[in-house]
Design a protein around this motif. Structure first.
Motif, PDB file in Angstrom:
ATOM      1  N   ASP A  84       0.861  -1.165   0.145  1.00 21.77           N
ATOM      2  CA  ASP A  84      -0.062   0.068   0.010  1.00 21.77           C
ATOM      3  C   ASP A  84       0.932   1.167  -0.020  1.00 21.77           C
ATOM      4  N   ASP A  85       0.240   2.381   0.185  1.00 23.55           N
ATOM      5  CA  ASP A  85       1.079   3.649   0.171  1.00 23.55           C
ATOM      6  C   ASP A  85       1.346   4.195   1.575  1.00 23.55           C
ATOM      7  N   THR A  86       1.577   3.255   2.397  1.00 20.97           N
ATOM      8  CA  THR A  86       1.952   3.684   3.747  1.00 20.97           C
ATOM      9  C   THR A  86       3.406   3.556   4.044  1.00 20.97           C
ATOM     10  N   PRO A  87       4.031   4.312   4.884  1.00 15.34           N
ATOM     11  CA  PRO A  87       5.563   4.111   5.035  1.00 15.34           C
ATOM     12  C   PRO A  87       5.915   2.753   5.706  1.00 15.34           C
ATOM     13  N   GLU A  88       4.977   1.956   6.223  1.00 19.50           N
ATOM     14  CA  GLU A  88       5.296   0.853   6.758  1.00 19.50           C
ATOM     15  C   GLU A  88       5.490  -0.298   5.902  1.00 19.50           C
ATOM     16  N   VAL A  89       5.209  -0.143   4.870  1.00 21.33           N
ATOM     17  CA  VAL A  89       5.587  -1.062   3.659  1.00 21.33           C
ATOM     18  C   VAL A  89       6.888  -1.705   3.734  1.00 21.33           C
TER      19      VAL A  89
END
Length: 75
Positions: free
Chosen positions: A11-16
């Motif tokens: 997804d587009d989250t920094p956690e990826v």
């Protein structure tokens, strides 16, 4: 014996990136594989089919570009 698979939701989250790093390390230590998943929401634009198809094409191209960039990180 089956090969372990580690699924990373792209997804587009920094956690990826943290999830990708964790999955790669686990896969390397267990002889497993990393799988990437990115979903594309269906478009609800129904007025002109040509416009809808172009939106879907662009969305798919963007998703494929993200997956390709993440795949290069995996390698």
């Amino acid at each position: 014996m089956s090969i372990r698979k580690f699924l990373v939701v792209a997804d587009d989250t920094p956690e990826v990136f943290a999830a990708l790093r964790y999955a790669c390390r686990r896969a390397a230590s267990t002889g497993g594989r990393v799988s990437l998943l990115r979903t594309v929401a269906p478009t609800s634009f129904e007025h002109w089919s040509g416009v809808r198809e172009e939106i879907e094409r662009q969305t798919r191209a963007e998703a494929e570009a993200v997956l390709q960039a993440l795949a290069e990180e995996v390698v």
